[in-house]
Design an enzyme around this catalytic site. Structure first.
Site, PDB file in Angstrom:
ATOM      1  N   TRP A  98      -6.175   2.636   9.889  1.00 44.72           N
ATOM      2  CA  TRP A  98      -6.148   3.290   8.580  1.00 44.72           C
ATOM      3  C   TRP A  98      -7.342   2.766   7.756  1.00 44.72           C
ATOM      4  CZ3 TRP A  98      -3.330   1.236   3.834  1.00 44.72           C
ATOM      5  CH2 TRP A  98      -3.252   2.208   2.837  1.00 44.72           C
ATOM      6  N   ALA A 107       4.823   1.694   8.077  1.00 41.31           N
ATOM      7  CA  ALA A 107       4.677   2.736   7.047  1.00 41.31           C
ATOM      8  C   ALA A 107       5.336   4.049   7.451  1.00 41.31           C
ATOM      9  CB  ALA A 107       3.194   2.967   6.745  1.00 41.31           C
ATOM     10  N   ASP A 165       2.464  -3.774   9.628  1.00 46.71           N
ATOM     11  CA  ASP A 165       2.431  -2.703   8.635  1.00 46.71           C
ATOM     12  C   ASP A 165       3.367  -1.598   9.121  1.00 46.71           C
ATOM     13  OD1 ASP A 165       1.848  -0.741   6.836  1.00 46.71           O
ATOM     14  OD2 ASP A 165      -0.269  -0.527   7.374  1.00 46.71           O
ATOM     15  N   LYS A 190       6.493   7.732   3.066  1.00 40.46           N
ATOM     16  CA  LYS A 190       6.522   8.815   4.062  1.00 40.46           C
ATOM     17  C   LYS A 190       7.960   9.138   4.456  1.00 40.46           C
ATOM     18  CE  LYS A 190       2.467   6.974   4.130  1.00 40.46           C
ATOM     19  NZ  LYS A 190       1.129   7.428   4.032  1.00 40.46           N
TER      20      LYS A 190
HETATM   21  C1  LIG Z   1      -0.864   2.696   8.309  1.00 36.41           C
HETATM   22  C2  LIG Z   1      -0.611   2.832   6.855  1.00 36.41           C
HETATM   23  N1  LIG Z   1      -0.240   1.769   6.144  1.00 36.41           N
HETATM   24  C3  LIG Z   1       0.001   1.841   4.838  1.00 36.41           C
HETATM   25  C4  LIG Z   1      -0.136   3.031   4.148  1.00 36.41           C
HETATM   26  C5  LIG Z   1       0.087   3.026   2.666  1.00 36.41           C
HETATM   27  O1  LIG Z   1       1.152   3.757   2.237  1.00 36.41           O
HETATM   28  P1  LIG Z   1       1.475   3.964   0.702  1.00 36.41           P
HETATM   29  O2  LIG Z   1       1.136   5.362   0.374  1.00 36.41           O
HETATM   30  O3  LIG Z   1       2.927   3.642   0.585  1.00 36.41           O
HETATM   31  O4  LIG Z   1       0.653   2.988  -0.085  1.00 36.41           O
HETATM   32  C6  LIG Z   1      -0.555   4.172   4.833  1.00 36.41           C
HETATM   33  C7  LIG Z   1      -0.754   5.430   4.117  1.00 36.41           C
HETATM   34  O5  LIG Z   1      -1.318   6.385   4.566  1.00 36.41           O
HETATM   35  C8  LIG Z   1      -0.777   4.071   6.225  1.00 36.41           C
HETATM   36  O6  LIG Z   1      -1.158   5.133   6.939  1.00 36.41           O
END
Ligand SMILES: Cc1ncc(COP(=O)(O)O)c(C=O)c1O
Length: 393
Positions: free
Chosen positions: A136, A219, A217, A252
């Site tokens: 990301w 998510a 992470d 999400k």
């Molecule tokens: C791998 C990953 N980690 C963290 C996040 C962050 O999510 P948030 O929108 O809750 O900040 C994302 C968002 O696209 C993501 O793809």
């Protein structure tokens, strides 16, 4: 000489460096301006239904109605945010509580990652953060802005559309004790390629033998194989290592994107010391996280009927993504690996020219690195998408 003459004429901010525009936001503007009826938005990373909408989930709507009716005050909470939200979410993420885990609410997964980065920077300022390539795009900046050095290791082999596990393990031979290994809990963004259970175990053993801190992470829990299945590898690793950091996003799996809902947990024997530092850092970063989205998640998880309805709707979202994956993979043998990958994303072996041509010639919009959001497709749009794509594979 007058003071005025000594004063420089240039802007206070003139020494800032020019920052590149966010590629995906630029794409949104281009997509909106495109008048072709069959245009396809596979760029922005949000779930979409068959109509291309990103709806508010039913249980979220119901909880919002309750909140509107019953919330008696908007007075401050503390830097930890909504403690009951954190407690209920820990149950979803970890299955069972542990007194070696301490958690606080954060503004989204991004806030959780940043708070974790700050905590690491304050305890081991020379720890290197190891990140698989590609990842990301916000991962590296989050850690760098906290003052931590970032190194990348091999992760995904685009040509073979799979994880280069051997290359990864070889690169991680360069880690030093006290370094941090960032791992995607499930539904890898941007590749959709997740480790097998055995690979997770090997990574856990590597962390132990080389003295690395795993930073997970998570998510997209629930958007791969199911709520428990998606967290299984993370849970096993956390159980087997002495210390770990877990950043969680509800944005999400509850469809709460703009409400900014997340949490950060640290597993350690030093929970009181860690928690005190997490709270002090959160206080200077955002004082306290935004309440609304976390209050909604709390209401959903605290009510058996709403919780079941949320889980059922999430099941439907996941089923839609996996149906699209299977259909896409069946269209062309070169797309076959997509059916075994998980989550919203897949990384296609396309250069920037091909990505550009697909946009100009066919109205197919995707991230510049060839990442597509599978949920942006429908069963009806897949044939035209594959036909446009085929010459570039
Ligand atoms: C791998 C990953 N980690 C963290 C996040 C962050 O999510 P948030 O929108 O809750 O900040 C994302 C968002 O696209 C993501 O793809």
């Amino acid at each position: 000489m007058l003071m005025r003459e000594l004063v420089e004429e240039r802007s206070f901010f003139g020494d800032l460096t020019v920052q590149p525009a966010d590629g995906l936001l630029g794409l949104i503007g281009l997509y909106r301006a495109d008048e072709r009826p069959g245009k396809l938005d596979l760029g922005v990373g949000v779930f979409r239904d068959d109509l291309g909408a990103t709806p508010v989930m039913r249980a979220v709507k119901a909880a919002e109605a309750t909140l509107l009716r019953d919330q008696a005050t908007k007075s401050y909470l503390g830097a930890e945010g909504d403690a009951r939200f954190v407690e209920l979410l820990a149950d979803v993420a970890f299955g069972a509580g542990s007194d070696r885990l301490t958690g606080v609410q954060t503004p989204g997964g991004t806030g959780a990652l940043r708070l974790g980065a700050e905590l690491i920077a304050h305890s081991r300022h020379d720890a290197t953060i190891w990140i698989g390539a590609p990842t990301w795009p916000n991962h590296a900046p989050i850690f760098r802005e906290a003052g931590l050095p970032v190194q990348t290791h091999r992760f995904f082999d685009v040509a073979n559309a799979g994880i280069d596990f051997e290359g990864m393990m070889e690169d991680l031979e360069r880690t030093r004790p006290g370094d941090v290994l960032l791992l995607h809990g499930c539904c890898h963004n941007p590749t959709g390629a997740d480790f097998t259970a055995e690979q997770w175990r090997q990574i856990g053993r590597l962390c132990e033998s080389r003295g690395l801190l795993p930073f997970i992470d998570l998510a997209y829990q629930g958007l791969g194989d199911g709520l428990d299945a998606d967290a299984a590898a993370m849970r096993e690793m956390v159980r087997d290592v002495p210390e770990a950091v877990i950043a969680y996003s509800c944005d999400k799996n509850f469809g709460l994107y703009r409400e900014r809902v997340g949490a950060l947990w640290v597993q350690s024997d030093e929970t009181a010391l860690v928690r005190g530092n997490m709270l002090a850092l959160a206080r200077s970063l955002w004082s306290m996280p935004p309440d609304h989205g976390a209050a909604v998640v709390r209401l959903v998880l605290d009510d058996p009927a709403l919780r079941a309805d949320w889980a059922a709707e999430l099941d439907g979202m996941r089923a839609r993504i996996n149906r699209l994956r299977a259909a896409l993979a069946a269209c062309d043998p070169r797309l076959a690996p997509i059916s075994g990958q998980r989550g919203m994303f897949a990384l296609l072996p396309l250069g920037p020219d091909a990505v550009d041509r697909l946009r100009r010639d066919h109205g197919i919009y995707m991230a510049g690195n060839g990442r597509i959001n599978i949920a942006g497709l429908t069963m009806d749009s897949i044939p035209a998408f594959v036909a446009g794509l085929a010459p570039y594979l």
